[in-house]
Design a protein around this motif. Structure first.
Motif, PDB file in Angstrom:
ATOM      1  N   ASN A 131       0.832  -1.265  -0.010  1.00 19.22           N
ATOM      2  CA  ASN A 131       0.114   0.019   0.145  1.00 19.22           C
ATOM      3  C   ASN A 131       0.944   1.321   0.024  1.00 19.22           C
ATOM      4  OD1 ASN A 131      -2.109  -1.693   2.250  1.00 19.22           O
ATOM      5  ND2 ASN A 131      -2.596  -1.464   0.342  1.00 19.22           N
ATOM      6  N   THR A 132       0.424   2.453  -0.405  1.00 18.33           N
ATOM      7  CA  THR A 132       1.028   3.554  -0.404  1.00 18.33           C
ATOM      8  C   THR A 132       0.284   4.646   0.631  1.00 18.33           C
ATOM      9  OG1 THR A 132      -0.526   4.368  -2.489  1.00 18.33           O
ATOM     10  CG2 THR A 132       2.032   3.414  -2.644  1.00 18.33           C
ATOM     11  N   ALA A 133       1.090   5.415   1.205  1.00 20.28           N
ATOM     12  CA  ALA A 133       0.639   6.320   2.180  1.00 20.28           C
ATOM     13  C   ALA A 133      -0.337   7.329   1.800  1.00 20.28           C
ATOM     14  CB  ALA A 133       1.774   7.163   2.790  1.00 20.28           C
ATOM     15  N   ARG A 134      -1.301   7.636   2.504  1.00 21.61           N
ATOM     16  CA  ARG A 134      -2.419   8.765   2.040  1.00 21.61           C
ATOM     17  C   ARG A 134      -3.036   9.154   3.538  1.00 21.61           C
ATOM     18  NH1 ARG A 134      -1.315   7.030  -2.204  1.00 21.61           N
ATOM     19  NH2 ARG A 134      -2.699   6.611  -3.925  1.00 21.61           N
ATOM     20  N   ALA A 135      -3.398  10.453   3.506  1.00 20.90           N
ATOM     21  CA  ALA A 135      -4.057  11.293   4.528  1.00 20.90           C
ATOM     22  C   ALA A 135      -5.434  11.506   4.023  1.00 20.90           C
ATOM     23  CB  ALA A 135      -3.079  12.274   4.740  1.00 20.90           C
ATOM     24  N   VAL A 136      -6.366  11.513   4.937  1.00 16.24           N
ATOM     25  CA  VAL A 136      -7.648  11.971   4.676  1.00 16.24           C
ATOM     26  C   VAL A 136      -8.071  13.002   5.657  1.00 16.24           C
ATOM     27  CG1 VAL A 136      -8.391   9.658   3.489  1.00 16.24           C
ATOM     28  CG2 VAL A 136      -8.828  10.156   5.847  1.00 16.24           C
ATOM     29  N   LEU A 137      -9.202  13.848   5.081  1.00 16.93           N
ATOM     30  CA  LEU A 137      -9.713  14.826   6.230  1.00 16.93           C
ATOM     31  C   LEU A 137     -11.007  14.356   6.734  1.00 16.93           C
ATOM     32  CD1 LEU A 137      -9.539  17.658   7.305  1.00 16.93           C
ATOM     33  CD2 LEU A 137     -10.539  18.474   5.296  1.00 16.93           C
ATOM     34  N   VAL A 138     -11.371  14.332   8.184  1.00 17.29           N
ATOM     35  CA  VAL A 138     -12.498  13.863   8.585  1.00 17.29           C
ATOM     36  C   VAL A 138     -13.150  14.618   9.513  1.00 17.29           C
ATOM     37  CG1 VAL A 138     -11.938  11.176   7.838  1.00 17.29           C
ATOM     38  CG2 VAL A 138     -11.321  12.161  10.076  1.00 17.29           C
ATOM     39  N   SER A 139     -14.237  14.532  10.118  1.00 19.45           N
ATOM     40  CA  SER A 139     -14.893  15.074  11.132  1.00 19.45           C
ATOM     41  C   SER A 139     -14.838  14.192  12.341  1.00 19.45           C
ATOM     42  CB  SER A 139     -16.175  15.569  11.000  1.00 19.45           C
ATOM     43  OG  SER A 139     -17.082  14.388  10.831  1.00 19.45           O
ATOM     44  N   GLY A 140     -15.068  15.061  13.491  1.00 18.44           N
ATOM     45  CA  GLY A 140     -15.042  13.942  14.883  1.00 18.44           C
ATOM     46  C   GLY A 140     -16.196  12.973  14.855  1.00 18.44           C
ATOM     47  N   ALA A 141     -17.114  13.170  14.186  1.00 18.42           N
ATOM     48  CA  ALA A 141     -18.185  12.253  13.913  1.00 18.42           C
ATOM     49  C   ALA A 141     -17.892  11.114  12.959  1.00 18.42           C
ATOM     50  CB  ALA A 141     -19.592  12.983  13.274  1.00 18.42           C
ATOM     51  N   GLN A 142     -16.892  11.299  11.902  1.00 14.86           N
ATOM     52  CA  GLN A 142     -16.618  10.366  11.101  1.00 14.86           C
ATOM     53  C   GLN A 142     -15.308   9.439  11.862  1.00 14.86           C
ATOM     54  OE1 GLN A 142     -15.726  12.838   7.821  1.00 14.86           O
ATOM     55  NE2 GLN A 142     -17.309  12.009   6.835  1.00 14.86           N
ATOM     56  N   VAL A 143     -14.678  10.246  12.740  1.00 11.45           N
ATOM     57  CA  VAL A 143     -13.702   9.238  13.476  1.00 11.45           C
ATOM     58  C   VAL A 143     -14.362   8.230  14.261  1.00 11.45           C
ATOM     59  CG1 VAL A 143     -12.163   9.417  15.534  1.00 11.45           C
ATOM     60  CG2 VAL A 143     -11.849  11.169  13.609  1.00 11.45           C
ATOM     61  N   LYS A 144     -15.680   8.854  15.024  1.00 11.62           N
ATOM     62  CA  LYS A 144     -16.379   7.623  15.866  1.00 11.62           C
ATOM     63  C   LYS A 144     -16.999   6.852  14.898  1.00 11.62           C
ATOM     64  CE  LYS A 144     -20.040   7.155  19.070  1.00 11.62           C
ATOM     65  NZ  LYS A 144     -20.757   6.101  18.359  1.00 11.62           N
ATOM     66  N   ASP A 145     -17.612   7.084  13.790  1.00 10.91           N
ATOM     67  CA  ASP A 145     -18.161   5.819  13.220  1.00 10.91           C
ATOM     68  C   ASP A 145     -17.120   4.990  12.487  1.00 10.91           C
ATOM     69  OD1 ASP A 145     -20.664   6.068  13.403  1.00 10.91           O
ATOM     70  OD2 ASP A 145     -21.112   7.270  11.589  1.00 10.91           O
ATOM     71  N   TRP A 146     -15.836   5.425  12.123  1.00  7.79           N
ATOM     72  CA  TRP A 146     -14.730   4.726  11.599  1.00  7.79           C
ATOM     73  C   TRP A 146     -14.369   3.674  12.492  1.00  7.79           C
ATOM     74  CZ3 TRP A 146     -10.765   7.292   8.050  1.00  7.79           C
ATOM     75  CH2 TRP A 146      -9.713   6.417   7.587  1.00  7.79           C
ATOM     76  N   LEU A 147     -14.439   4.120  13.846  1.00 11.21           N
ATOM     77  CA  LEU A 147     -14.069   3.272  14.919  1.00 11.21           C
ATOM     78  C   LEU A 147     -15.179   2.056  15.118  1.00 11.21           C
ATOM     79  CD1 LEU A 147     -12.226   5.571  17.294  1.00 11.21           C
ATOM     80  CD2 LEU A 147     -11.277   3.732  16.127  1.00 11.21           C
ATOM     81  N   GLU A 148     -16.427   2.548  14.851  1.00 10.87           N
ATOM     82  CA  GLU A 148     -17.751   1.581  14.978  1.00 10.87           C
ATOM     83  C   GLU A 148     -17.532   0.714  13.918  1.00 10.87           C
ATOM     84  OE1 GLU A 148     -20.429   1.524  17.265  1.00 10.87           O
ATOM     85  OE2 GLU A 148     -20.175   3.399  17.876  1.00 10.87           O
ATOM     86  N   ARG A 149     -16.987   1.130  12.779  1.00 16.43           N
ATOM     87  CA  ARG A 149     -17.005   0.005  11.601  1.00 16.43           C
ATOM     88  C   ARG A 149     -15.982  -1.096  12.100  1.00 16.43           C
ATOM     89  NH1 ARG A 149     -16.543  -3.635   8.769  1.00 16.43           N
ATOM     90  NH2 ARG A 149     -15.758  -3.557   6.369  1.00 16.43           N
TER      91      ARG A 149
END
Length: 495
Positions: free
Chosen positions: A302-320
């Motif tokens: 894989n190659t390195a990436r960075a994404v811009l997310v909200s705090g709500a998306q951080v929570k749902d990322w972890l829920e996933r």
């Protein structure tokens, strides 16, 4: 083009091969065999850096329905589909990643070789699913095989053919997946095939040169790096990947409009047992760290990436990610913890925040990322810099091209939130980090844990060598619980 047949293809979409068959009476007969291959259209996301602007990928079913009739028009007697796509489900959708079951229903395809999901077919894994007959080894009545991973099985299809005035047709078939080894009761492995001396000799020089390269040290570690408990606790082998990613992305965003935003890092354990077996874990002792050890920590190019997310998306990322765990009943002893259908590479741990996982809650998302329980909240006590995370706040998440482009179907990582695409592989980032530091101290900081459930215990399976490290795991009480299946060792966690 307007349709698949109007496309200008990079490679021939299929091939027709003339062969000769000998029947039971010894007579010879000509036959024209058609081979056609398919790849998930998601490859345009996964390998976008190489493909975008150069090629396009069509839907598998759309392509098959265009080219299979053309193969028949050009004289194909038998058509075999080579499908680098998982089996999937019988319900057709546009752009399916795992489409082999639906593909088998395309008229004109006689047999199908599947792959991509690294499972075995025929096997009991697929018992009772619509359109699948495990006993007969068929998908929608067509013989099929899937050969596991890393050459673990040989997929074999036998077709009984009959020829009459109308040409060749399949009148019988058998399909199987033959293992190349077996595991014994004492956890030893017995080979079921022999090595081919000519093959070994043909690659001997390259093999030795590769070994010499990967054994080169790039630095040292003053603590062991292992993944035996990576699915149940914060883990040093995942921690070092997260730290290296954050270090790299912080440098890459200097001088950009994103400089100064808080950087989180998402990383998953790649070698964590499962289908790979009880030896399939990272285990690097204190001392030299070689290139082979970094490849062990990070399997994929894989190659390195960075994404811009909200705090709500951080929570749902972890829920996933929390779909890795089965729901447990409070107050009940020795419940199985890990969801066998959830791949470890989708269990992202997020560094830079602190959180707990409430196992009494159902998973918000299915093992494939479908929103199933919108009101579920497994992620509790999620904090950033000691305060509850602001749902509206912005964060940079360091990750890889697979995840950032939609791999695993994570909230906040669907390909539209990428703010940096690195030319470097994540593996090279780790090497660079170790070279710069000289000696690393990869100690987990227990930034995530399970929420307490008094009187409740769970069981999980890991490699037998885990017992040497069980007492050192931060943030969780782990004890031995006997033998697990298939050579694994079983451990208990008191919640």
């Amino acid at each position: 083009g307007a349709g698949p047949r109007d496309d200008k293809t990079l490679l021939p979409p299929y091939v027709l091969i003339d062969r000769e068959l000998t029947d039971g009476a010894g007579a010879k007969h000509p036959i024209k065999i058609g081979l056609i291959g398919f790849v998930p259209p998601q490859v345009m996301n996964w390998d976008r850096r190489h493909l975008e602007g150069n090629v396009q990928a069509r839907d598998i079913l759309q392509t098959a329905r265009a080219y299979v009739p053309e193969m028949k028009e050009k004289g194909a007697d038998i058509i075999i589909a080579l499908s680098h796509s998982g089996i999937g489900e019988a319900r057709e959708q546009e752009g399916m990643e795992n489409a082999s079951l639906v593909l088998a229903g395309v008229d004109g395809i006689d047999a199908i070789m599947t792959g991509h999901s690294h499972l075995v077919f025929p096997s009991s894994k697929y018992d009772g699913l619509d359109g699948i007959d495990v006993a007969k080894g068929t998908l929608q009545g067509k013989p099929a095989t899937m050969g596991g991973y890393w050459g673990s099985h040989l997929g074999l299809i036998d077709l009984m053919l009959e020829r009459d005035a109308g040409g060749w047709r399949v009148v019988g078939h058998a399909a199987e997946a033959r293992p190349i080894s077996k595991r014994n009761e004492d956890r030893s492995i017995t080979a079921l095939v022999e090595s081919d001396a000519k093959v070994l000799a043909s690659v001997a020089q390259q093999h030795e040169e590769t070994l010499a390269y990967v054994r080169r040290a790039v630095g040292k570690t003053d603590a062991p790096l292992h993944s035996y408990f990576a699915l149940v606790a914060d883990d040093p082998s995942v921690q070092i990947v997260s730290i290296a990613q954050s270090w790299y992305i912080a440098q890459m965003l200097q001088g950009t409009k994103y400089e100064g935003l808080p950087i989180l890092s998402a990383a998953a354990p790649f070698k964590a047992g499962g289908r790979g077996g009880p030896e399939y874990f990272t285990d690097v002792p204190k001392g030299d760290v070689a290139i082979k050890n970094v490849s062990d920590l990070y399997l994929y190019p894989n190659t390195a990436r960075a994404v811009l997310v909200s705090g709500a998306q951080v929570k749902d990322w972890l829920e996933r990610s929390a779909g890795m765990f089965n729901q447990v009943e409070p107050g009940k002893a020795d419940q199985l913890l890990l969801n066998p259908d959830f791949p470890s590479y989708n269990f992202d741990v997020m560094d830079g925040v602190r959180y707990q996982i409430d196992l009494s809650q159902p998973s918000k998302f299915s093992s494939t990322g479908v929103l199933e329980n919108p009101e579920a909240n497994r992620i509790v006590n999620l904090t950033f810099n000691g305060a509850p995370i602001d749902p509206e706040a912005q964060f940079i998440v360091a990750t890889n091209n697979y995840r950032a482009s939609g791999g695993g179907d994570f909230p906040g990582a669907k390909g539209d939130s990428i703010v940096f695409e690195g030319p470097d592989t994540n593996r090279d980032v780790i090497v660079r980090y170790i070279v710069e530091k000289g000696t690393i101290s990869p100690r987990a900081d227990a930034n995530w844990s399970f929420a307490p459930l008094p009187g409740t215990s769970v069981l999980f399976d890991t490699g037998p060598k885990a017992s040497a490290y069980a007492g050192d795991v931060e943030g969780v009480a782990i004890s031995a619980a006997g033998e697990g299946p298939d050579g694994f060792a079983r451990f208990r966690i008191d919640l």
